[in-house]
Design an enzyme around this catalytic site. Structure first.
Site, PDB file in Angstrom:
ATOM      1  N   CYS A 101       0.874  -1.249  -0.058  1.00 24.51           N
ATOM      2  CA  CYS A 101       0.101  -0.074  -0.111  1.00 24.51           C
ATOM      3  C   CYS A 101       1.051   1.338  -0.160  1.00 24.51           C
ATOM      4  CB  CYS A 101      -1.037   0.134   1.212  1.00 24.51           C
ATOM      5  SG  CYS A 101      -1.772  -1.648   1.573  1.00 24.51           S
ATOM      6  N   HIS A 114      -3.488   6.521   4.109  1.00 27.80           N
ATOM      7  CA  HIS A 114      -3.874   5.414   3.364  1.00 27.80           C
ATOM      8  C   HIS A 114      -5.039   4.942   3.935  1.00 27.80           C
ATOM      9  CE1 HIS A 114      -4.368   1.564   1.910  1.00 27.80           C
ATOM     10  NE2 HIS A 114      -3.550   0.888   2.966  1.00 27.80           N
ATOM     11  N   ASN A 117     -10.526  -0.435   0.730  1.00 27.07           N
ATOM     12  CA  ASN A 117      -9.020  -0.428   0.702  1.00 27.07           C
ATOM     13  C   ASN A 117      -8.527  -0.622  -0.538  1.00 27.07           C
ATOM     14  OD1 ASN A 117      -6.241  -0.476   0.911  1.00 27.07           O
ATOM     15  ND2 ASN A 117      -6.339  -1.802   3.027  1.00 27.07           N
TER      16      ASN A 117
HETATM   17  O1  UT7 Z   1      -3.867  -1.887   3.728  1.00 28.60           O
HETATM   18  C1  UT7 Z   1      -3.056  -2.970   4.198  1.00 28.60           C
HETATM   19  C2  UT7 Z   1      -3.001  -2.774   5.658  1.00 28.60           C
HETATM   20  N1  UT7 Z   1      -4.274  -3.323   6.213  1.00 28.60           N
HETATM   21  C3  UT7 Z   1      -4.734  -2.821   7.348  1.00 28.60           C
HETATM   22  O2  UT7 Z   1      -4.357  -1.687   7.533  1.00 28.60           O
HETATM   23  C4  UT7 Z   1      -5.894  -3.444   8.002  1.00 28.60           C
HETATM   24  C5  UT7 Z   1      -5.805  -3.124   9.470  1.00 28.60           C
HETATM   25  N2  UT7 Z   1      -6.646  -3.794  10.498  1.00 28.60           N
HETATM   26  C6  UT7 Z   1      -8.032  -3.347  10.501  1.00 28.60           C
HETATM   27  O3  UT7 Z   1      -8.488  -2.617   9.868  1.00 28.60           O
HETATM   28  C7  UT7 Z   1      -8.753  -4.182  11.393  1.00 28.60           C
HETATM   29  O4  UT7 Z   1      -8.075  -4.942  12.342  1.00 28.60           O
HETATM   30  C8  UT7 Z   1      -9.935  -5.030  11.005  1.00 28.60           C
HETATM   31  C9  UT7 Z   1     -10.960  -4.483  10.307  1.00 28.60           C
HETATM   32  C10 UT7 Z   1      -9.249  -6.051   9.945  1.00 28.60           C
HETATM   33  C11 UT7 Z   1     -10.492  -5.964  11.860  1.00 28.60           C
HETATM   34  O5  UT7 Z   1     -11.126  -5.242  12.921  1.00 28.60           O
HETATM   35  P1  UT7 Z   1     -11.037  -5.269  14.555  1.00 28.60           P
HETATM   36  O6  UT7 Z   1     -11.643  -4.391  15.195  1.00 28.60           O
HETATM   37  O7  UT7 Z   1      -9.345  -5.365  14.687  1.00 28.60           O
HETATM   38  O8  UT7 Z   1     -11.512  -6.973  14.669  1.00 28.60           O
HETATM   39  P2  UT7 Z   1     -10.792  -8.184  15.342  1.00 28.60           P
HETATM   40  O9  UT7 Z   1      -9.909  -8.776  14.194  1.00 28.60           O
HETATM   41  O10 UT7 Z   1     -10.397  -8.063  16.466  1.00 28.60           O
HETATM   42  O11 UT7 Z   1     -12.137  -9.174  15.283  1.00 28.60           O
HETATM   43  C12 UT7 Z   1     -13.303  -8.809  16.305  1.00 28.60           C
HETATM   44  C13 UT7 Z   1     -14.297  -9.829  16.165  1.00 28.60           C
HETATM   45  C14 UT7 Z   1     -13.805 -11.181  15.966  1.00 28.60           C
HETATM   46  O12 UT7 Z   1     -14.629 -12.021  16.696  1.00 28.60           O
HETATM   47  P3  UT7 Z   1     -14.648 -12.497  18.224  1.00 28.60           P
HETATM   48  O13 UT7 Z   1     -13.500 -13.499  18.042  1.00 28.60           O
HETATM   49  O14 UT7 Z   1     -14.459 -11.362  18.990  1.00 28.60           O
HETATM   50  O15 UT7 Z   1     -15.968 -13.542  18.323  1.00 28.60           O
HETATM   51  C15 UT7 Z   1     -13.946 -11.475  14.561  1.00 28.60           C
HETATM   52  O16 UT7 Z   1     -14.099 -12.629  14.114  1.00 28.60           O
HETATM   53  O17 UT7 Z   1     -14.955  -9.370  14.874  1.00 28.60           O
HETATM   54  C16 UT7 Z   1     -15.210 -10.644  14.127  1.00 28.60           C
HETATM   55  N3  UT7 Z   1     -14.972 -10.273  12.659  1.00 28.60           N
HETATM   56  C17 UT7 Z   1     -16.299 -10.039  12.004  1.00 28.60           C
HETATM   57  N4  UT7 Z   1     -17.545 -10.040  12.337  1.00 28.60           N
HETATM   58  C18 UT7 Z   1     -18.373  -9.428  11.341  1.00 28.60           C
HETATM   59  C19 UT7 Z   1     -13.947 -10.250  11.928  1.00 28.60           C
HETATM   60  N5  UT7 Z   1     -14.436  -9.793  10.573  1.00 28.60           N
HETATM   61  C20 UT7 Z   1     -15.789  -9.662  10.732  1.00 28.60           C
HETATM   62  C21 UT7 Z   1     -16.854  -9.275   9.765  1.00 28.60           C
HETATM   63  N6  UT7 Z   1     -18.072  -9.411  10.286  1.00 28.60           N
HETATM   64  N7  UT7 Z   1     -16.481  -9.035   8.337  1.00 28.60           N
END
Ligand code: UT7
Length: 328
Positions: free
Chosen positions: A114, A255, A285
């Site tokens: 990115c 970004h 993204n």
């Molecule tokens: O461009 C390249 C660089 N990329 C980035 O910068 C991405 C950076 N990361 C992020 O933006 C975030 O970490 C994400 C958007 C990918 C994830 O958000 P988060 O708030 O960090 O969620 P998490 O991974 O901690 O997951 C929290 C919960 C989990 O469930 P449990 O384990 O708490 O029951 C996930 O399984 O959210 C769940 N989850 C979802 N639920 C509904 C993960 N994806 C989804 C989804 N819909 N799409």
């Protein structure tokens, strides 16, 4: 002696087809509410199956050339930043060189995730300042929907397709143009965001296809924290170099990976949200294309004007990060 490079024209292209959060909630276990509150995204764009990166890159490039008042024949170099090229080789830049009707100039792709657009502008700046090249076409293009795992809800809701382009050349005065740049990498984080198969480490085979290893894998949580710290670091380094503070900046173009990341970096820098450009709700993204598309839209909307101080900062696979400080 040329002291700076500056942007002469910008362009962008996105496909017409929109993927809404509602649609995504019909293919994986997710919801509009989760995607909006956790990422700020409402929709993203997707190309047709028969389209490749150059199909978006070419219209974006033509718009940038038109805005610059230049023809493809005026170009001295083409640099494409992408991790979703038309083919592994030849470079997408060579395909574009032919299709837009440029001369037999150097054309090549760079892979910096990115942060590709930041790397490309840094490189172009050096070549323009030394007099090696006069006008360079830079394109950040990504067709991430082609390398998305559509059964993984933690990644498939995030990515979209798009292209941003800029034509850079020598600044006619010493005050406007690229004031500073900062680029960095840390390969220890290589496995945080990558595609396992399709390269020389794990060439394509029936097994890699069966195991769905040609798609993007990401440790979202770890990337999230590093994105905030490295983008804040790039801002501080660039501003310090020029003896400026965040308060001097008219527009921050970060970004567009997650609205919460943009807000967290803005908060760290103590800048008001209205000075942080956001278009993530429309395109999701698009990796290296995000900051180039954002710069283009900010110019079109009058949020970047002649004389504006603009800080364009990115973070991504590699890991890589960096920024560009512009006096527009
Ligand atoms: O461009 C390249 C660089 N990329 C980035 O910068 C991405 C950076 N990361 C992020 O933006 C975030 O970490 C994400 C958007 C990918 C994830 O958000 P988060 O708030 O960090 O969620 P998490 O991974 O901690 O997951 C929290 C919960 C989990 O469930 P449990 O384990 O708490 O029951 C996930 O399984 O959210 C769940 N989850 C979802 N639920 C509904 C993960 N994806 C989804 C989804 N819909 N799409």
């Amino acid at each position: 002696m040329i002291t700076r490079s500056r942007v002469f024209g910008t362009g962008m292209a996105v496909p017409d087809h929109i993927i809404t959060n509602e649609y995504l909630s019909t293919i994986v276990d997710t919801s509009d509410e989760w995607i909006r509150t956790r990422t700020g995204m409402k929709e993203r764009r997707q190309v047709r199956p028969d389209q490749a990166a150059s199909d978006l890159a070419i219209p974006a490039s033509q718009q940038a050339l038109e805005e610059a008042g230049l023809s493809p024949q005026d170009l001295d170099m083409i640099i494409v930043a992408t991790i979703s090229p038309d083919t592994l080789f030849p470079s997408t830049a060579c395909i574009i060189q032919d299709k837009i009707g440029a001369r037999q100039i150097p054309a090549f792709d760079i892979s910096a995730g990115c942060t590709g657009a930041i790397y490309a502008h840094t490189l172009a700046d050096q070549l323009i300042r030394t007099g090696h090249s006069k006008y360079i076409l830079i394109i950040g293009v990504e067709l991430l929907t082609k390398i998305t795992n559509w059964s993984d809800r933690s990644t498939c809701v995030l990515f979209g397709d798009g292209a941003g382009a800029s034509v850079v050349g020598p600044s006619e005065n010493g005050s406007s143009g690229l004031l500073g740049h900062h680029i960095a990498s840390d390969g220890k984080g290589a496995s945080m965001l990558y595609i396992p198969a399709g390269g020389s480490r794990m060439p394509a085979s029936r097994e890699t296809v069966d195991k769905n290893l040609h798609v993007l894998f990401m440790k979202g949580n770890e990337i999230y924290k590093t994105a905030i710290s490295t983008m804040s670091e790039s801002c501080h380094i660039l501003l310090k170099q020029e003896g400026l503070t965040p308060q001097d900046v008219d527009l921050f173009v970060f970004h567009q990976a997650n609205l919460r990341i943009l807000e967290a970096v803005g908060k760290r820098l103590r800048v008001s949200p209205d000075r942080v450009f956001v278009n993530i709700h429309k395109y999701g993204n698009t990796s290296t294309a995000t900051t180039m598309m954002a710069v283009h839209e900010a110019v079109q909307e009058g949020k970047i004007q002649r004389g504006s101080l603009v800080l364009q900062v990115a973070f991504g696979a590699g890991l890589t990060w960096g920024g560009l400080l512009w006096r527009w």
